[in-house]
Design a protein around this motif. Structure first.
Motif, short mmCIF file in Angstrom:
data_model
loop_
_atom_site.label_atom_id
_atom_site.label_comp_id
_atom_site.label_asym_id
_atom_site.label_seq_id
_atom_site.Cartn_x
_atom_site.Cartn_y
_atom_site.Cartn_z
N CYS A 268 0.81 -1.23 0.00
CA CYS A 268 0.00 0.00 0.00
C CYS A 268 0.84 1.28 0.00
O CYS A 268 0.41 2.29 -0.53
CB CYS A 268 -0.91 0.03 1.23
N HIS A 269 2.00 1.22 0.61
CA HIS A 269 2.85 2.41 0.73
C HIS A 269 3.98 2.32 -0.28
O HIS A 269 4.64 1.31 -0.37
CB HIS A 269 3.45 2.52 2.13
N ASP A 270 4.24 3.26 -0.99
CA ASP A 270 3.74 4.61 -1.16
C ASP A 270 2.88 4.74 -2.40
O ASP A 270 2.61 5.85 -2.85
CB ASP A 270 4.89 5.60 -1.28
N SER A 271 2.42 3.63 -2.93
CA SER A 271 1.65 3.70 -4.17
C SER A 271 0.19 4.10 -3.95
O SER A 271 -0.38 4.84 -4.74
CB SER A 271 1.70 2.37 -4.92
N ILE A 272 -0.43 3.64 -2.85
CA ILE A 272 -1.83 3.96 -2.57
C ILE A 272 -1.94 5.02 -1.48
O ILE A 272 -2.71 5.96 -1.59
CB ILE A 272 -2.61 2.69 -2.16
N PHE A 273 -1.16 4.85 -0.44
CA PHE A 273 -1.16 5.76 0.71
C PHE A 273 0.24 6.30 0.95
O PHE A 273 1.22 5.57 0.76
CB PHE A 273 -1.60 5.03 1.99
N GLN A 274 0.31 7.54 1.41
CA GLN A 274 1.59 8.08 1.85
C GLN A 274 1.94 7.40 3.17
O GLN A 274 1.07 6.91 3.88
CB GLN A 274 1.49 9.59 2.05
N MET B 19 -15.06 9.30 1.35
CA MET B 19 -15.88 8.21 0.83
C MET B 19 -16.04 8.33 -0.68
O MET B 19 -16.05 7.32 -1.38
CB MET B 19 -17.25 8.17 1.52
N ASP B 20 -16.14 9.54 -1.19
CA ASP B 20 -16.23 9.72 -2.64
C ASP B 20 -14.99 9.17 -3.34
O ASP B 20 -15.10 8.51 -4.37
CB ASP B 20 -16.43 11.20 -3.00
N ALA B 21 -13.82 9.44 -2.77
CA ALA B 21 -12.57 8.92 -3.36
C ALA B 21 -12.52 7.40 -3.27
O ALA B 21 -12.12 6.73 -4.23
CB ALA B 21 -11.37 9.55 -2.66
N ILE B 22 -12.94 6.85 -2.15
CA ILE B 22 -12.94 5.39 -1.98
C ILE B 22 -13.88 4.75 -2.99
O ILE B 22 -13.53 3.77 -3.66
CB ILE B 22 -13.31 5.00 -0.54
N ARG B 23 -15.08 5.30 -3.15
CA ARG B 23 -16.04 4.77 -4.13
C ARG B 23 -15.53 4.89 -5.56
O ARG B 23 -15.91 4.11 -6.44
CB ARG B 23 -17.38 5.49 -4.00
N ALA B 24 -14.65 5.88 -5.81
CA ALA B 24 -14.06 6.07 -7.14
C ALA B 24 -12.87 5.15 -7.36
O ALA B 24 -12.21 5.24 -8.40
CB ALA B 24 -13.65 7.53 -7.31
N GLY B 25 -12.58 4.27 -6.40
CA GLY B 25 -11.50 3.31 -6.57
C GLY B 25 -10.14 3.80 -6.10
O GLY B 25 -9.12 3.21 -6.46
N GLY C 104 -10.53 1.94 -1.68
CA GLY C 104 -11.29 1.43 -2.80
C GLY C 104 -10.48 0.68 -3.84
O GLY C 104 -11.03 -0.01 -4.69
N VAL C 105 -9.16 0.80 -3.79
CA VAL C 105 -8.31 0.04 -4.70
C VAL C 105 -8.55 -1.46 -4.49
O VAL C 105 -8.67 -2.22 -5.45
CB VAL C 105 -6.82 0.39 -4.50
N CYS C 106 -8.65 -1.87 -3.24
CA CYS C 106 -8.90 -3.29 -2.93
C CYS C 106 -10.34 -3.57 -2.52
O CYS C 106 -10.88 -4.62 -2.85
CB CYS C 106 -7.97 -3.75 -1.80
N HIS C 107 -10.95 -2.64 -1.81
CA HIS C 107 -12.32 -2.85 -1.32
C HIS C 107 -13.32 -2.49 -2.41
O HIS C 107 -14.00 -1.47 -2.36
CB HIS C 107 -12.55 -2.08 -0.02
N ASN C 108 -13.36 -3.37 -3.42
CA ASN C 108 -14.16 -3.14 -4.61
C ASN C 108 -15.14 -4.28 -4.88
O ASN C 108 -15.78 -4.32 -5.92
CB ASN C 108 -13.24 -2.94 -5.82
N GLY C 109 -15.21 -5.23 -3.95
CA GLY C 109 -16.09 -6.38 -4.13
C GLY C 109 -15.45 -7.54 -4.85
O GLY C 109 -16.02 -8.62 -4.91
N ARG C 110 -14.27 -7.34 -5.41
CA ARG C 110 -13.55 -8.42 -6.08
C ARG C 110 -12.36 -8.87 -5.25
O ARG C 110 -12.20 -10.06 -4.99
CB ARG C 110 -13.09 -7.97 -7.47
N ILE C 111 -11.54 -7.93 -4.81
CA ILE C 111 -10.35 -8.25 -4.02
C ILE C 111 -10.73 -8.39 -2.55
O ILE C 111 -10.32 -9.33 -1.87
CB ILE C 111 -9.27 -7.18 -4.21
#
Length: 66
Positions: A18-24, A34-40, A44-51
């Motif tokens: 996750c660090h530093d590609s998704i989160f600092q 939540m808008d950013a998470i819903r936008a992936g 939301g990169v992983c919590h998308n219903g598939r991963i």
């Protein structure tokens, strides 16, 4: 507010998953919404219903449990 269960994620993943590609690396450095998470972005990169479980009204209490 959401409570991030860091230890649960660390059981299965190394820091670089996750660090530093998704989160600092610094806590609180990312403006997570939540808008950013819903936008992936962020969680939301992983919590998308598939991963991992999807973000939705039926899963709110998995993160917002205070």
């Amino acid at each position: 507010p959401a409570m991030f269960p860091h230890w649960v994620h660390r059981i299965n993943f190394k820091c670089y998953a996750c660090h530093d590609s998704i989160f600092q690396m610094k806590a609180g450095a990312d403006a997570i919404t939540m808008d950013a998470i819903r936008a992936g972005k962020f969680c939301g990169v992983c919590h998308n219903g598939r991963i991992a479980f999807a973000v939705g009204f039926d899963t709110c209490d998995r993160c917002h449990n205070q």
